[in-house]
Design a protein around this motif. Structure first.
Motif, PDB file in Angstrom:
ATOM      1  N   ALA A 286     104.018  60.452  69.844  1.00 21.42           N
ATOM      2  CA  ALA A 286     103.413  60.111  68.560  1.00 21.42           C
ATOM      3  C   ALA A 286     103.275  61.332  67.662  1.00 21.42           C
ATOM      4  N   TYR A 289     105.735  62.063  64.753  1.00 22.20           N
ATOM      5  CA  TYR A 289     105.815  61.193  63.574  1.00 22.20           C
ATOM      6  C   TYR A 289     104.550  61.321  62.738  1.00 22.20           C
ATOM      7  N   ARG A 290     104.705  61.021  61.441  1.00 17.54           N
ATOM      8  CA  ARG A 290     103.578  61.067  60.508  1.00 17.54           C
ATOM      9  C   ARG A 290     103.527  59.761  59.723  1.00 17.54           C
ATOM     10  N   GLU A 291     102.323  59.385  59.320  1.00 21.26           N
ATOM     11  CA  GLU A 291     102.193  58.213  58.469  1.00 21.26           C
ATOM     12  C   GLU A 291     102.910  58.488  57.154  1.00 21.26           C
ATOM     13  N   GLY A 317     106.924  50.466  68.238  1.00 19.26           N
ATOM     14  CA  GLY A 317     105.951  50.244  67.186  1.00 19.26           C
ATOM     15  C   GLY A 317     105.964  48.774  66.796  1.00 19.26           C
ATOM     16  N   VAL A 346     106.426  54.181  58.381  1.00 22.70           N
ATOM     17  CA  VAL A 346     105.286  54.297  59.283  1.00 22.70           C
ATOM     18  C   VAL A 346     104.014  54.143  58.454  1.00 22.70           C
ATOM     19  N   ARG A 348     100.704  53.320  59.923  1.00 15.02           N
ATOM     20  CA  ARG A 348      99.502  53.832  60.560  1.00 15.02           C
ATOM     21  C   ARG A 348      99.788  54.211  62.012  1.00 15.02           C
ATOM     22  N   ILE A 349      99.218  55.349  62.428  1.00 15.66           N
ATOM     23  CA  ILE A 349      99.319  55.801  63.816  1.00 15.66           C
ATOM     24  C   ILE A 349      97.906  55.853  64.375  1.00 15.66           C
ATOM     25  N   ASP A 350      97.597  54.941  65.295  1.00 22.10           N
ATOM     26  CA  ASP A 350      96.264  54.853  65.898  1.00 22.10           C
ATOM     27  C   ASP A 350      96.331  55.475  67.302  1.00 22.10           C
ATOM     28  N   LEU A 351      95.912  56.742  67.397  1.00 21.00           N
ATOM     29  CA  LEU A 351      96.006  57.456  68.677  1.00 21.00           C
ATOM     30  C   LEU A 351      95.049  56.883  69.711  1.00 21.00           C
ATOM     31  N   LYS A 354      96.534  53.603  70.731  1.00 16.06           N
ATOM     32  CA  LYS A 354      97.954  53.814  71.047  1.00 16.06           C
ATOM     33  C   LYS A 354      98.821  52.727  70.394  1.00 16.06           C
ATOM     34  N   ILE A 356     101.270  51.926  66.767  1.00 12.60           N
ATOM     35  CA  ILE A 356     101.931  52.382  65.547  1.00 12.60           C
ATOM     36  C   ILE A 356     102.319  51.149  64.744  1.00 12.60           C
TER      37      ILE A 356
END
Length: 394
Positions: A286, A289-291, A317, A346, A348-351, A354, A356
């Motif tokens: 993750a 990658y960037r939003e 994703g 992309v 949203r990335i929700d760490l 987990k 995307i």
């Protein structure tokens, strides 16, 4: 012969007779070796004559010479098999030794049966062979039997691996008159496990990371020894990658770090995880990658709520239903099919969860806007600039 001599002989005879009456077949008595040759030893047990013991009754296995076992003047215990006859009787040192062992075994069992006994007394059992239902073993010259169910805490498919070993065991059934001796190693292991469990459960806490040793692999996971107590790491907790068989990622005897997920002293169960001691590779991926990034990938799965796109092997994703098409659709297959290569943005990335979130709509819309701006005439923008200058000057 004088009357006094006759009376003395009669008295001696009566005394000897009384002593003889005390000697009975089945008794174990002490005797003195008075003569030894290669084949036998003569023993005085207080009978009217010394009785010979053949070397095969002196020791097992039969020695080459009786002189290898006893010597003149030795005091030994013998078992009286019979008295009288031409040879005075039949004695056996082997059986006398066995009776001593039977007594010792009964004492051991009595001690272990005492609820106030703090520690168990064990015997050394030498495993001789595999027989129907278990193993034969020798304990100080006595033949014993260990049922298959009493060898380990778990089922053992191949008992032959124990042949030739000497193990600690407990006598659980003793019938000396039937020459029956049943032993258990399992009960000893259970007692040891219980003691270790009490110690482990008093010091183990959820969230601890400790070292363990893989003890046994099963279809649903791995049993791992953590200080003498087994905990279970479910197959889903062995690796961050999908595991089909535990043997694909672990082997018996391997040392591993484990995360303590749960401890239940009441049920004596410990739940472990290997993967939680390692950084989740999803997070590493993750970070690449960037939003707001535009990427391409393959549609790998359709669902009621959208479609999953493979960003890279093993890393997917989700494209929600509303981001699949610029028109209203009821099913994902109205917009995409498994195997399609699509371009997405992309969102949203929700760490923490987990996840995307991706969008085909926004990737398409922003791509079209970029093309539109690219083909706008340059002079369309110039008058705006001039107007701004004039306004500024005024």
């Amino acid at each position: 012969m004088s009357e006094d001599v006759k009376n003395e002989d009669m008295s001696n005879w009566l005394d000897e007779s009384e002593n003889f009456k005390d000697l009975q077949p089945g008794m174990v008595v002490e005797g003195t070796v008075v003569l030894v040759n290669r084949d036998e030893a003569y023993v005085d047990i207080g009978y009217k004559q010394e009785i010979a013991i053949p070397k095969k009754e002196l020791a097992y296995p039969e020695p080459d010479s009786a002189e290898d076992i006893v010597k003149q003047g030795d005091n030994i215990r013998v078992y009286i098999q019979s008295l009288g006859g031409e040879n005075g009787g039949v004695l056996s040192k082997i059986k006398a030794d066995a009776e001593v062992v039977w007594d010792e075994l009964r004492a051991v069992k009595a001690h272990n049966d005492d609820p106030e006994a703090e520690e168990l007394e064990t015997v050394d059992a030498h495993i001789n062979s595999v027989v129907k239902g278990g193993l034969t073993a020798t304990v100080n010259g006595l033949r014993g039997f260990i049922p298959a169910s009493q060898m380990e805490l778990h089922f053992v498919k191949d008992l032959s691996t124990y042949v030739g070993q000497t193990v600690k065991a407990l006598p659980i059934e003793i019938e000396s008159h039937k020459r029956r001796l049943v032993l258990s190693r399992r009960q000893l292991l259970e007692r040891e496990r219980e003691a270790k469990q009490q110690e482990i459960f008093s010091t183990l806490h959820v969230g601890d990371i400790i070292q363990g040793t893989v003890k046994r692999l099963v279809d649903y996971g791995a049993f791992i020894d953590v200080g003498g107590v087994d905990g279970l790491a479910h197959i889903s907790d062995l690796s961050w990658d999908r595991v089909t068989q535990p043997s694909d990622v672990l082997k018996v005897g391997q040392e591993v770090d484990v995360f303590v997920k749960d401890v239940n002293p009441d049920t004596h169960r410990i739940s472990l995880s290997i993967k939680q001691t390692q950084r989740d590779p999803w997070l590493d991926r993750a970070e690449n990658y960037r939003e707001g990034d535009f990427i391409e990938g393959k549609i790998v799965k359709l669902a009621k709520f959208g479609a999953f796109m493979e960003i890279e092997p093993g890393f997917d994703g989700l494209i929600p239903m509303g981001e699949l098409s610029d028109r209203r659709i009821e099913n994902a297959d109205e917009a995409v099919q498994v195997g399609d290569i699509v371009k997405v943005k992309v969102l949203r990335i929700d760490l923490k969860r987990k996840r995307i979130s991706l969008s085909i709509n926004r990737a398409r819309r922003e791509s079209n806007n970029a093309k539109f701006k690219r083909y706008q005439p340059a002079e369309v923008a110039e008058p705006v600039a001039e107007t701004v200058e004039e306004t500024t000057e005024e």
